[in-house]
Design a protein around this motif. Structure first.
Motif, short mmCIF file in Angstrom:
data_model
loop_
_atom_site.label_atom_id
_atom_site.label_comp_id
_atom_site.label_asym_id
_atom_site.label_seq_id
_atom_site.Cartn_x
_atom_site.Cartn_y
_atom_site.Cartn_z
N SER A 124 -9.03 -13.58 -8.34
CA SER A 124 -9.02 -12.19 -7.87
C SER A 124 -8.69 -12.11 -6.37
O SER A 124 -7.88 -11.29 -5.94
N GLY A 125 -9.30 -12.99 -5.59
CA GLY A 125 -9.05 -13.00 -4.15
C GLY A 125 -7.62 -13.40 -3.82
O GLY A 125 -6.98 -12.81 -2.94
N GLU A 126 -7.13 -14.43 -4.54
CA GLU A 126 -5.75 -14.87 -4.31
C GLU A 126 -4.76 -13.77 -4.68
O GLU A 126 -3.75 -13.56 -4.00
N LEU A 183 -3.41 -2.45 -2.91
CA LEU A 183 -2.61 -2.77 -1.72
C LEU A 183 -2.93 -4.14 -1.15
O LEU A 183 -2.24 -4.62 -0.26
N GLY A 184 -4.00 -4.75 -1.66
CA GLY A 184 -4.32 -6.10 -1.21
C GLY A 184 -5.61 -6.21 -0.42
O GLY A 184 -5.84 -7.22 0.25
N THR A 232 -6.82 -1.51 -12.03
CA THR A 232 -6.15 -0.86 -13.17
C THR A 232 -7.06 0.18 -13.82
O THR A 232 -6.57 1.21 -14.30
N SER A 255 -5.35 -10.57 -4.52
CA SER A 255 -5.41 -9.54 -3.46
C SER A 255 -4.47 -9.93 -2.33
O SER A 255 -3.68 -9.11 -1.84
N ASP A 256 -4.57 -11.19 -1.90
CA ASP A 256 -3.71 -11.65 -0.80
C ASP A 256 -2.24 -11.64 -1.22
O ASP A 256 -1.35 -11.30 -0.42
N ARG A 310 -0.76 -9.69 -3.49
CA ARG A 310 -0.28 -8.30 -3.53
C ARG A 310 -0.02 -7.79 -2.11
O ARG A 310 0.98 -7.14 -1.84
N ARG A 311 -0.95 -8.12 -1.21
CA ARG A 311 -0.84 -7.68 0.19
C ARG A 311 0.47 -8.18 0.82
O ARG A 311 1.15 -7.44 1.54
N LEU A 339 -2.03 -6.64 -10.79
CA LEU A 339 -3.20 -5.76 -10.85
C LEU A 339 -4.03 -6.04 -12.08
O LEU A 339 -5.20 -5.69 -12.15
N ASP A 340 -3.42 -6.67 -13.05
CA ASP A 340 -4.09 -6.97 -14.30
C ASP A 340 -3.74 -8.41 -14.67
O ASP A 340 -2.73 -8.95 -14.22
N ARG A 359 -9.21 -7.14 0.04
CA ARG A 359 -10.11 -8.07 -0.66
C ARG A 359 -11.42 -7.38 -1.01
O ARG A 359 -11.87 -6.50 -0.26
#
Lengths: 407, 231
Positions: B78-80, A305-306, A400, B82-83, B85-86, B58-59, A308
């Motif tokens: 990975s951090g980018e 969902l995002g 995943t 996350s943001d 996807r959010r 996600l992958d 961190r």
């Protein structure tokens, strides 16, 4: 707020595990407080045994006297020392003594021993000799009185009123001198060496036997207004009465074995504390991992969902912090209650000796503020350290992979 | 029309051992327009879920690019990701979509909290999306007090509430009975038709295939057939 809300609710998800983890950490804190309080109690006994029983909190001698208690190494012109001590506001009391080793003979047996010549009044202000009398009475100043340790009395097979002859060397001349005494009191300090090898008689008579004048003696035992002053090098008496001829030493310097035990006891608390917290830390890691493994799929969703990685790690750390804080409150309350009880009624330890000093069967614990301030901080810190690994593990969960598990 | 998602020769290989290479996605190039209701279909192990995960960030692909809303997410850290996807992607998974310790409305609010939306906005959007999925009366319930279908609808509401560019759904009806599955799909289809929301499914559910406007058949990590239907 979101992280805090999630952390609180997560802890309530599996209350049994949370309570068990808290019990582990809290009881470790309680145990640490009690162990430390018990160590302090035992040290009190040790220190009191030394400072209140014979040694005092510090002593003044002629340099070299302590090496073999040579009667020739006496303090001359003691009035100057007395004047200095009288003017020192940190000195609460002092006792002037003469010491001489000799042969003690009764009608039945012979033993070697150490004769202390003391002023009955001032000795009572420095040590607990008057309270250590178990038979007969304390010195009154009359000629011929002698106090003898209970073990030495058994060895010499003497009791109150029995005769005792002391044979010793006179100061300066080394001529043999003898004096006859009658046992007026039997004492028990609980210090084997003293109970088995020391007699006390009046200062003036002892001076006469040894051949010292009224301005000569071997030792001053001191008591300070605050015992802490005794071990502070800056205390005035150490500055004023340490010369090329005089040495003034505190009770720790006079009792190296005990000083070592006290030093060791500090490490003992550290070692016991470390073991307790390694165990508690492993418990925290185990509990955290169980909790994380149960939630791997959920963490996968949360990360998808995002969320961190740092936020997820923060959630685990917050959960650990809450566990630590609640555990500490419980541990402190329990530690205080048990510690206070033990401070009042004592902890039964059985009779044993440390460095020749008898420890009473019950040790009264001593609670100190630092136990309730520093220890919880250590516990919280160590719990957080233990939680770092699980937190990093959670942060590194790959969505995943997590989403393929636990369905 | 500008493509919302564009993949270019996208590959994702797995290496279970030194000798074995599993080509889960093998050179897929597709383009998905805004407002599509697309189903990626294929047999188990064909690579449809892996493709969905690559599209959703996600992958990470072994090679190739994934452009989403004009940004190449294959190159992001990975951090980018996350943001990204959010802010840009809504997810609906097969099951256990929701955070168990949060109520339905709190679950919906979750991504908005991550986005930093203010309280008034969150409240307004939660109420609106709950109404859109027909669960206004269930706002205070935690997931364990909701049926499987209701939970999936809350997951859809959560995906919508953050105003993503696209909603990716991985087998959303797999754990639902037929009637509940149809009801959920009807909700999603209505959102697609009324709000123009883009949905991409990974599925082998006939009900989704029937409603989809486009079917991408994936076999052995490659597109076998890309079939567009008139809505």
């Amino acid at each position: 707020m979101l992280t805090l809300k999630l952390a609180i609710r997560n802890l309530l998800r599996n209350t049994r595990r949370t309570v068990l983890t808290m019990a582990l950490i809290g009881s470790s804190l309680t145990a640490l407080i009690l162990v430390d309080a018990l160590m302090l109690g035992m040290l009190d006994i040790l220190v009191n045994s030394i400072t209140k029983n014979l040694v005092g909190e510090a002593q003044i001698h002629r340099v070299g006297f302590r090496d073999n208690l040579d009667v020739d190494l006496y303090l001359s012109e003691t009035e100057k020392i007395i004047e200095t001590l009288d003017q020192d506001p940190t000195i609460a009391a002092y006792s002037e003594r003469v010491l001489a080793g000799g042969i003690l003979s009764s009608s039945y047996n012979v033993a070697t021993g150490l004769m202390y010549g003391i002023n009955a009044v001032s000795e009572g202000q420095v040590t607990q000799l008057p309270d250590a009398i178990i038979e007969g009475q304390y010195l009154t100043g009359k000629s011929g009185e002698i106090l003898i340790g209970h073990e030495l009395a058994d060895l010499l097979e003497v009791s109150l009123g029995d005769r005792l002859v002391i044979t010793l060397s006179e100061a300066d001349t080394s001529e043999l001198a003898q004096a006859l005494f009658r046992v007026s009191g039997i004492f028990k300090f609980g210090i084997k060496g003293v109970d088995k090898g020391v007699v006390f008689t009046n200062l003036d008579q002892a001076r006469g036997v040894i051949g010292l004048t009224n301005e000569q003696s071997h030792e001053f035992a001191l008591r300070f207004t605050d015992r802490a002053l005794a071990t502070q090098p800056g205390t005035a008496v150490y500055q004023n009465l340490n010369t090329s001829e005089l040495e003034t030493l505190n009770w720790l310097q006079l009792n190296r074995p005990i000083a070592s035990i006290i030093e060791m006891s500090k490490f003992a608390s550290l070692i016991i504390g470390s073991i307790l917290f390694i165990l508690a830390g492993l418990g925290v890691i185990n509990s955290m991992f169980m909790s994380i493994y149960e939630r791997i799929y959920e963490f996968g969703v949360i990360k998808a969902l995002g969320t961190r990685p740092a936020r997820l790690a923060g959630l685990i750390m917050t959960e650990a912090l809450l566990i630590a804080l609640i555990s500490c409150v419980a541990g402190l309350i329990l530690g205080y209650l048990l510690g206070s009880y033990a401070a009042e009624y004592g902890v039964p330890m059985g009779d044993y000796q440390v460095s020749g000093i008898a420890i009473d069967s019950r040790v009264l614990t001593r609670l100190e503020p630092y136990q309730f301030i520093q220890f919880p901080i250590y516990v919280t810190f160590l719990t957080l350290v233990a939680a770092i690994y699980p937190a990093l593990f959670a942060a590194k969960i790959v969505p995943t992979e997590a989403l393929q598990r636990s369905l | 029309m500008t493509a919302l998602i564009q993949t270019d020769n996208l590959c994702r290989y797995f290496y279970p051992s030194d000798e074995i290479v599993v080509k889960a996605v093998d050179g897929i190039s597709i383009s998905i327009e805004p407002g599509e209701f697309t189903a990626i279909i294929g047999p188990s192990g064909s690579g449809k879920t892996t493709l969905l995960h690559l599209i959703g960030g996600l992958d990470k692909p072994t090679s190739g690019d994934v452009m989403l809303s004009g940004q190449n997410i294959a190159q992001m850290s990975s951090g980018e990701l996350s943001d990204f996807r959010r802010d840009h992607i809504g997810f609906v998974f097969q099951a256990y979509n929701l955070i168990p310790v949060l109520s339905a409305e709190e679950n919906i609010e979750y991504v908005m909290l991550l986005q930093g939306a203010d309280a008034a906005t969150r409240k307004k959007r939660v109420a609106k999306t709950l109404q859109q999925v027909g669960l206004s009366d269930y706002a205070d319930r935690r997931p364990n007090k909701l049926s499987g279908g209701q939970q999936q609808r809350v997951a859809v509401a959560r995906a919508m509430a953050s105003h993503p560019d696209i909603i990716l759904a991985d087998e959303p009806t797999a754990n639902l009975d037929s009637k509940t599955g149809i009801a959920l799909l009807d909700v999603m289809k209505e959102l697609n038709e009324t709000l123009g929301m883009t949905f991409v499914f990974s599925t082998h559910d006939e009900k989704i295939m029937k409603r989809a406007t486009r079917l991408i058949h994936v076999v052995d990590g490659q597109i076998e057939l890309d079939e567009k239907k008139s809505s």
